[in-house]
Design an enzyme around this catalytic site. Structure first.
Site, PDB file in Angstrom:
ATOM      1  N   GLU A   1       0.842  -1.196   0.000  1.00 20.10           N
ATOM      2  CA  GLU A   1       0.000   0.000   0.000  1.00 20.10           C
ATOM      3  C   GLU A   1       0.871   1.239   0.000  1.00 20.10           C
ATOM      4  O   GLU A   1       1.990   1.207   0.501  1.00 20.10           O
ATOM      5  CB  GLU A   1      -0.845   0.029   1.289  1.00 20.10           C
ATOM      6  CG  GLU A   1      -1.707  -1.182   1.477  1.00 20.10           C
ATOM      7  CD  GLU A   1      -2.390  -1.197   2.852  1.00 20.10           C
ATOM      8  OE1 GLU A   1      -2.219  -0.230   3.623  1.00 20.10           O
ATOM      9  OE2 GLU A   1      -3.085  -2.179   3.135  1.00 20.10           O
TER      10      GLU A   1
ATOM     11  N   LYS B   1       2.305   4.510   1.474  1.00 14.63           N
ATOM     12  CA  LYS B   1       2.442   5.020   2.842  1.00 14.63           C
ATOM     13  C   LYS B   1       2.138   6.515   2.794  1.00 14.63           C
ATOM     14  O   LYS B   1       2.961   7.312   2.324  1.00 14.63           O
ATOM     15  CB  LYS B   1       3.861   4.761   3.360  1.00 14.63           C
ATOM     16  CG  LYS B   1       4.041   5.155   4.814  1.00 14.63           C
ATOM     17  CD  LYS B   1       5.389   4.652   5.319  1.00 14.63           C
ATOM     18  CE  LYS B   1       5.629   4.949   6.776  1.00 14.63           C
ATOM     19  NZ  LYS B   1       5.224   6.243   7.260  1.00 14.63           N
TER      20      LYS B   1
ATOM     21  N   ASP C   1       1.801  10.227   3.621  1.00 14.27           N
ATOM     22  CA  ASP C   1       2.652  11.067   4.465  1.00 14.27           C
ATOM     23  C   ASP C   1       1.812  12.135   5.164  1.00 14.27           C
ATOM     24  O   ASP C   1       1.742  13.285   4.735  1.00 14.27           O
ATOM     25  CB  ASP C   1       3.741  11.712   3.606  1.00 14.27           C
ATOM     26  CG  ASP C   1       4.890  12.232   4.446  1.00 14.27           C
ATOM     27  OD1 ASP C   1       4.917  11.932   5.661  1.00 14.27           O
ATOM     28  OD2 ASP C   1       5.752  12.934   3.897  1.00 14.27           O
TER      29      ASP C   1
ATOM     30  N   TYR D   1      -6.841   2.525   6.282  1.00 14.31           N
ATOM     31  CA  TYR D   1      -6.087   1.334   5.864  1.00 14.31           C
ATOM     32  C   TYR D   1      -6.019   0.221   6.901  1.00 14.31           C
ATOM     33  O   TYR D   1      -5.357  -0.791   6.688  1.00 14.31           O
ATOM     34  CB  TYR D   1      -4.656   1.719   5.474  1.00 14.31           C
ATOM     35  CG  TYR D   1      -3.987   2.658   6.471  1.00 14.31           C
ATOM     36  CD1 TYR D   1      -3.660   2.254   7.757  1.00 14.31           C
ATOM     37  CD2 TYR D   1      -3.685   3.973   6.106  1.00 14.31           C
ATOM     38  CE1 TYR D   1      -3.066   3.115   8.659  1.00 14.31           C
ATOM     39  CE2 TYR D   1      -3.083   4.845   7.005  1.00 14.31           C
ATOM     40  CZ  TYR D   1      -2.785   4.410   8.280  1.00 14.31           C
ATOM     41  OH  TYR D   1      -2.201   5.265   9.171  1.00 14.31           O
TER      42      TYR D   1
ATOM     43  N   LYS E   1      10.762   2.979   2.995  1.00 14.02           N
ATOM     44  CA  LYS E   1      10.726   4.440   2.879  1.00 14.02           C
ATOM     45  C   LYS E   1      11.563   4.916   1.705  1.00 14.02           C
ATOM     46  O   LYS E   1      12.695   4.472   1.516  1.00 14.02           O
ATOM     47  CB  LYS E   1      11.283   5.078   4.157  1.00 14.02           C
ATOM     48  CG  LYS E   1      10.488   4.740   5.399  1.00 14.02           C
ATOM     49  CD  LYS E   1       9.584   5.859   5.795  1.00 14.02           C
ATOM     50  CE  LYS E   1      10.347   6.939   6.502  1.00 14.02           C
ATOM     51  NZ  LYS E   1       9.467   7.893   7.157  1.00 14.02           N
TER      52      LYS E   1
ATOM     53  N   CYS F   1      48.766  28.021   8.893  1.00 11.03           N
ATOM     54  CA  CYS F   1      48.336  26.625   8.813  1.00 11.03           C
ATOM     55  C   CYS F   1      47.774  26.190  10.180  1.00 11.03           C
ATOM     56  O   CYS F   1      48.434  26.400  11.201  1.00 11.03           O
ATOM     57  CB  CYS F   1      49.521  25.753   8.423  1.00 11.03           C
ATOM     58  SG  CYS F   1      49.155  23.990   8.525  1.00 11.03           S
TER      59      CYS F   1
ATOM     60  N   CYS G   1      50.524  23.544  11.592  1.00 11.81           N
ATOM     61  CA  CYS G   1      51.921  23.838  11.948  1.00 11.81           C
ATOM     62  C   CYS G   1      52.202  25.335  12.043  1.00 11.81           C
ATOM     63  O   CYS G   1      53.342  25.740  12.220  1.00 11.81           O
ATOM     64  CB  CYS G   1      52.865  23.180  10.941  1.00 11.81           C
ATOM     65  SG  CYS G   1      52.787  23.934   9.314  1.00 11.81           S
TER      66      CYS G   1
ATOM     67  N   CYS H   1      49.638  25.187   2.617  1.00 10.47           N
ATOM     68  CA  CYS H   1      50.698  25.277   3.621  1.00 10.47           C
ATOM     69  C   CYS H   1      51.993  24.874   2.922  1.00 10.47           C
ATOM     70  O   CYS H   1      52.102  23.758   2.428  1.00 10.47           O
ATOM     71  CB  CYS H   1      50.401  24.333   4.790  1.00 10.47           C
ATOM     72  SG  CYS H   1      51.835  24.094   5.854  1.00 10.47           S
TER      73      CYS H   1
ATOM     74  N   CYS I   1      55.156  19.767   7.485  1.00 11.28           N
ATOM     75  CA  CYS I   1      53.931  19.959   8.278  1.00 11.28           C
ATOM     76  C   CYS I   1      53.389  18.567   8.643  1.00 11.28           C
ATOM     77  O   CYS I   1      53.199  17.720   7.758  1.00 11.28           O
ATOM     78  CB  CYS I   1      52.912  20.729   7.425  1.00 11.28           C
ATOM     79  SG  CYS I   1      51.259  20.748   8.133  1.00 11.28           S
TER      80      CYS I   1
HETATM   81  S1  IVH Z   1      -0.392   0.437   8.827  1.00 12.51           S
HETATM   82  C1  IVH Z   1       0.219  -1.316  13.034  1.00 12.51           C
HETATM   83  N1  IVH Z   1      -0.668   1.489   6.442  1.00 12.51           N
HETATM   84  O1  IVH Z   1       2.719   5.360   8.815  1.00 12.51           O
HETATM   85  C2  IVH Z   1       0.553  -0.731  11.739  1.00 12.51           C
HETATM   86  N2  IVH Z   1       0.246   2.847   8.154  1.00 12.51           N
HETATM   87  O2  IVH Z   1       5.369   5.191  10.039  1.00 12.51           O
HETATM   88  C3  IVH Z   1      -0.217   0.494  11.482  1.00 12.51           C
HETATM   89  N3  IVH Z   1       0.781   5.136   7.453  1.00 12.51           N
HETATM   90  O3  IVH Z   1       1.690   4.943  12.128  1.00 12.51           O
HETATM   91  C4  IVH Z   1       0.158   1.205  10.286  1.00 12.51           C
HETATM   92  N4  IVH Z   1       0.099   4.940   5.374  1.00 12.51           N
HETATM   93  O4  IVH Z   1       0.361   6.604  10.599  1.00 12.51           O
HETATM   94  C5  IVH Z   1      -0.267   1.687   7.697  1.00 12.51           C
HETATM   95  N5  IVH Z   1      -1.003   2.308   4.286  1.00 12.51           N
HETATM   96  C6  IVH Z   1      -0.615   2.503   5.544  1.00 12.51           C
HETATM   97  C7  IVH Z   1      -0.105   3.740   5.975  1.00 12.51           C
HETATM   98  C8  IVH Z   1       0.338   3.868   7.292  1.00 12.51           C
HETATM   99  C9  IVH Z   1       0.609   5.760   6.272  1.00 12.51           C
HETATM  100  C10 IVH Z   1       1.372   5.762   8.664  1.00 12.51           C
HETATM  101  C11 IVH Z   1       0.694   5.413   9.970  1.00 12.51           C
HETATM  102  C12 IVH Z   1       1.769   4.724  10.764  1.00 12.51           C
HETATM  103  C13 IVH Z   1       2.992   5.323  10.183  1.00 12.51           C
HETATM  104  C14 IVH Z   1       4.228   4.527  10.497  1.00 12.51           C
END
Ligand code: IVH
Length: 642
Positions: A155, A157, A159, A269, A362, A461, A464, A482, A487
């Site tokens: 999935e 992640k 931000d 998620y 990441k 320097c 020295c 120098c 030195c």
């Molecule tokens: S699962 C127990 N899925 O990333 C695991 N987290 O750096 C729960 N986050 O605390 C997280 N997208 O706030 C999960 N597709 C995704 C996510 C996600 C963003 C965040 C979430 C988590 C943090 C960890």
């Protein structure tokens, strides 16, 4: 009269005050708290300052300083607290989660299930290792052979900031921030304007649970981030560093109308708890089923996810996601890989802070910011001074960076890097991290620290104290040099270069050992290495009999290094690998080269008059000549049968 009396009394009592200091050294701190340098005073100043900026950022949505300047305040406080543990307190801003500290404006609620974090990885190899771990643990812990080989969901992640949506009988009753993981602030009022977030779940025919905690992320789209920063720039307000900070700050504003104007969004998620469990309705046995169920309830599920059965497919899905990343309207900072099957997730369990069934891959940022602690000048083997920026260590592109070169003094002055500056680190030509630019705006914003002063070029320097000379290097860059051949820094650098991999390659002889050998007066030039005895080496800090014997043997073995390697190692002007190989081909020993005339050297392919003149001049120097003679003797000895 009475003043004079009390002064005299105090002087007479001096031994008494001194004995107090010896008995109660802690008084020392208190007594000197007016000196201005007192850590307790500085710590209090910093805490007050950070608290004020927290208020401005979180409550008034009007920060006065940049994120980096704020981070610098926190870092200074953290360092002071670490150096003076007695002054650390439980309510210090360093103990709190950065942007989600409890705020009495909101009601605080415990999470039914803790909100965990994710372990991070940065490389493909880490992902494969994660897959190996999962397979191994499943095989070891599964009681039956019924557990299939793992399948993963991949999935994006998101931000943003983690949240927990609490629905009771389908009605949204709380939106909790992550807080410290065990409980958070209820920001439901600030989420009312999020149109995609249903206040009531849609019953898809399967019934709705009594209570369900749905986990997701609050985020900000790039377009809104830019719009808000444009408005702020027009109003002369400081800008938000990135959409994540903006989302985290916005969700905890005390002004819901302002929150609505900023336009937060949500993706879901995961699930914390569901009561009764059956309400999730069979056959929900996987992460994929869960996401589809969320969709059926009308929740904003992450736009796209992948399934993978093999490590190869897993890595391919991550690559596809990273391609897609540039096209997304919102920020993602990586991929989350989850074991799809819930029963397998349960077997794998969690450690204190994160599940073992998931991992975050990441993306490494294209740049990072850090602070310059100091600028030092390194004297190289030719005497040229190279400015080096010593940094607050930062993780970047898979390694920790604590110093970067500024190449030459011209570059240092052009970039105007100063001790105390916040700088942006990027990769030069995709390989070596370097300072891309100074964040000039942070100079003004860091109100707590004195403004960084321009770097002053020295006249002498640093090693020295010899007066420096200004020159231009081969690429016509201004440099300081120098001129003292003896030195100690130059001597060390010349020997370390001779011993390096690119030259005669003496295993175990690095900069630090060379430094010790020179400082102890045991060697003065590269030839001196061959006169060392194991006993002399064993006197060095960190060496024992065995390690000394090992280094001695490595030095002795280097006497048989190919001639071109020695020629590179001598550091003659204009002699790098390719010319060294040409010279070695035509003169089969150091002695033959040393007695060759300049015209013969100039005639060699790819050498030419200028290089030949420089080589001949170097060889004519009596101390170089003597050193070459000594090395040649050691090389000859090594070839003699024993
Ligand atoms: S699962 C127990 N899925 O990333 C695991 N987290 O750096 C729960 N986050 O605390 C997280 N997208 O706030 C999960 N597709 C995704 C996510 C996600 C963003 C965040 C979430 C988590 C943090 C960890």
């Amino acid at each position: 009269m009475s003043l004079w009396f009390s002064i005299r009394a105090s002087i007479r009592a001096l031994p008494f005050w001194l004995s107090l200091l010896v008995l109660f050294p802690a008084c020392f701190d208190t007594l000197f708290c007016f000196a201005g340098e007192n850590p307790a005073v500085r710590i209090e100043q910093l805490r007050a300052e950070i608290k004020r900026h927290d208020e401005l950022y979180y409550k008034k949505a009007s920060p006065e300083i940049s994120d980096t300047a704020y981070d610098a305040l926190k870092r200074e406080l953290r360092e002071l607290e670490a150096a003076h543990p007695a002054l650390a307190t439980a309510d210090s801003p360093t103990r709190r989660v950065d942007d989600d500290a409890p705020d009495t404006f909101f009601r605080h609620h415990p999470h039914r299930a803790p909100m965990l974090s994710l372990d991070n990885t940065y490389t493909e190899a880490d992902i494969r290792a994660f897959d190996q771990r999962v397979r191994k643990q499943l095989a070891a812990r599964a009681t039956s052979a019924a557990f299939p080989a793992p399948r993963y969901t991949i999935e994006p992640k998101i931000d943003g900031a983690g949240i927990s949506l609490v629905y009771e009988r389908g009605k949204l009753v709380r939106v909790l921030t992550r807080g410290d993981g065990s409980g958070g602030d209820d920001i439901i009022a600030n989420t009312r304007a999020i149109s995609e977030l249903p206040q009531q779940l849609r019953d898809d025919g399967g019934g709705l649970p009594e209570l369900v905690e749905i986990r997701g992320e609050i985020y900000m789209a790039f377009a809104d981030f830019e719009r808000i920063n444009e408005q702020r720039a027009a109003a002369g307000q400081p800008l938000f560093a990135n959409p994540r900070n903006l989302a985290a700050g916005t969700m905890k504003l005390h002004d819901s109308a302002e929150v609505a104007n900023r336009a937060l969004h949500v993706f879901v998620y995961g699930v914390g708890v569901c009561e009764p469990g059956a309400a999730m309705r069979a056959p929900i046995t996987t992460q994929r089923d869960l996401l589809e169920r969320f969709r059926a309830w009308g929740l904003p599920v992450i736009e796209k996810y992948w399934l993978a059965d093999t490590p190869v497919a897993l890595v391919a899905a991550i690559a596809e996601l990273s391609e897609l990343r540039a096209k997304l309207a919102y920020p993602i900072d990586g991929a989350v890989v989850k074991v799809d099957d819930f029963a397998s997730q349960q077997i794998l369990g969690s450690h204190a802070t994160a599940p073992r069934w998931a991992i975050a891959y990441k993306y490494t940022p294209k740049s990072v910011e850090t602070r310059v602690r100091a600028i030092t000048l390194q004297v190289g083997r030719t005497g040229a001074l190279t400015p080096v920026a010593e940094l607050d260590p930062v993780a970047f592109a898979g390694s920790k960076i604590s110093r970067v070169t500024l190449h030459n003094t011209q570059e240092l002055l052009r970039k105007d890097v100063r001790a105390g500056d916040v700088v942006v680190i990027e990769k030069a030509g995709d390989i070596i991290p370097e300072i891309a630019r100074v964040k000039i705006e942070a100079r003004a914003a860091g109100s707590a620290a004195p403004a960084p002063a321009p770097f002053a070029l020295p006249e002498n320097c640093p090693e020295c104290a010899t007066s420096l000379v200004a020159e231009n290097d081969a690429a016509n860059h201004a440099l300081l040099r120098c001129p003292n051949h003896d030195c100690p820094a130059q001597v060390k650098a010349r020997i370390a270069y001779f011993a390096s991999k690119a030259c005669v390659n003496i295993a175990g002889l690095g900069d630090s050992t060379v430094g010790k050998l020179v400082s102890q007066g045991l060697v003065r030039d590269a030839a001196g290495l061959y006169d060392l005895t194991p006993r002399q080496i064993s006197t060095l800090d960190g060496f024992g009999e065995k390690s000394a014997a090992r280094l001695h043997a490595a030095i002795a073995a280097s006497r048989r290094a190919e001639l071109w390697r020695v020629l590179v190692g001598l550091g003659m002007p204009d002699v790098a690998t390719s010319r060294a190989k040409t010279l070695a081909k035509h003169f089969d020993s150091l002695a033959a080269l040393a007695s060759a005339d300049e015209a013969a050297i100039a005639r060699l392919p790819g050498v030419g008059k200028k290089a030949a003149a420089n080589i001949a001049a170097w060889l004519a120097d009596p101390s170089n000549r003597a050193m070459v003679g000594r090395i040649e003797k050691h090389r000859a000895d090594s070839r003699r049968p024993r």
